[in-house]
Enzyme design. Structure first.
Site, mmCIF file in Angstrom:
data_model
loop_
_atom_site.group_PDB
_atom_site.id
_atom_site.type_symbol
_atom_site.label_atom_id
_atom_site.label_comp_id
_atom_site.label_asym_id
_atom_site.label_seq_id
_atom_site.Cartn_x
_atom_site.Cartn_y
_atom_site.Cartn_z
ATOM 1 N N CYS A 87 19.706 63.450 53.113
ATOM 2 C CA CYS A 87 21.004 63.475 52.197
ATOM 3 C C CYS A 87 21.063 64.751 51.356
ATOM 4 O O CYS A 87 21.134 65.728 51.945
ATOM 5 C CB CYS A 87 20.831 62.143 51.451
ATOM 6 S SG CYS A 87 22.403 61.767 50.574
ATOM 7 N N HIS A 192 20.564 58.552 55.994
ATOM 8 C CA HIS A 192 19.233 58.129 55.334
ATOM 9 C C HIS A 192 18.549 57.347 56.447
ATOM 10 O O HIS A 192 18.938 56.244 56.987
ATOM 11 C CB HIS A 192 19.500 56.881 54.283
ATOM 12 C CG HIS A 192 20.027 57.585 52.894
ATOM 13 N ND1 HIS A 192 19.156 57.959 52.057
ATOM 14 C CD2 HIS A 192 21.199 57.798 52.611
ATOM 15 C CE1 HIS A 192 19.893 58.244 50.976
ATOM 16 N NE2 HIS A 192 21.231 58.424 51.187
ATOM 17 N N GLU A 194 15.670 55.976 56.432
ATOM 18 C CA GLU A 194 14.911 54.921 56.250
ATOM 19 C C GLU A 194 15.898 53.571 56.017
ATOM 20 O O GLU A 194 15.627 52.627 55.921
ATOM 21 C CB GLU A 194 14.347 55.238 54.705
ATOM 22 C CG GLU A 194 15.352 54.953 53.319
ATOM 23 C CD GLU A 194 16.199 56.325 53.194
ATOM 24 O OE1 GLU A 194 16.605 56.502 52.270
ATOM 25 O OE2 GLU A 194 16.056 57.237 54.114
#
Length: 212
Positions: A87, A192, A194
């Protein structure tokens, strides 16, 4: 092997920490820690720089941590440690950011960070939610990830890359929006990983096994 997620108080690292630790266990890829200690960064085998918020604030926060910025740059530039920016951590890899004010970045990617301006006025900024990746170039960290795979984005600014070979993937949000950049031992994702389920976890696993 040690992977460090740099904590410079620019985002909630809990979900990233859990995702990296999970994939490290599955791939037998050593230890993953979250740290703000320069000595941990200096001894790391892999470095992850997350980031949420505005480009100037994240850049200042990183520089304000005594020794942390220098340890990261030395590890990446001189020791050749694999680096992943996420990001705003990816945006900081650019030469310059234009959010609120002109702010120099790390200069690792030949690009500048500017506000997203969709060509469809019905599309809102920030660009928030799931979008399909379009793979522009092959890369070991993208093994098993294909055009059409989904990733989760939350951002109002994007990196405009001046050297096309350094853009590895994009998505369409009223025009091309850079999704992944990379050069040498450095790679960055605007989304992102994750939070991007299958594709994101695969990218994390690939990064943990990457030997540039």
């Amino acid at each position: 092997m040690l992977t460090v997620l740099i904590d410079y108080e620019s985002g909630n690292l809990h979900s990233a920490e859990k995702a990296f630790q999970r994939m490290a266990r599955e791939a037998d890829a050593g230890e993953v820690i979250v740290t703000d200690r320069p000595e941990d960064v200096a001894r790391a085998d892999r470095i992850v720089l997350p980031g949420d918020g505005a480009f100037p604030a994240c850049r200042a926060a990183l520089a304000d941590r005594s020794g942390l910025y220098d340890a990261m740059v030395e590890a990446v530039e001189q020791k050749g440690r694999p680096f992943l920016g996420i990001c705003v951590g990816m945006q900081l890899m650019a030469r310059m950011g234009h959010e609120y004010q002109e702010t120099p970045g790390l200069g690792w990617i030949d690009g500048e960070v500017r506000r997203i301006v969709p060509n469809d006025p019905s599309l809102k900024v920030p660009h928030m939610g799931w979008n399909d990746l379009v793979i522009d170039a092959l890369h070991p960290v993208l093994e098993g990830i294909s055009t059409g795979d989904h990733a989760y984005f939350v951002h109002s600014y994007q990196m405009e890359v001046a050297t096309p070979a350094q853009r590895l993937a994009h998505c369409d949000y009223g025009g091309d929006v850079t999704a992944i950049v990379g050069v040498g031992n450095r790679i960055g994702t605007q989304f992102h990983p994750e939070k991007s389920q299958k594709a994101g976890l695969r990218l994390i696993a690939n990064f943990l096994g990457w030997a540039p």
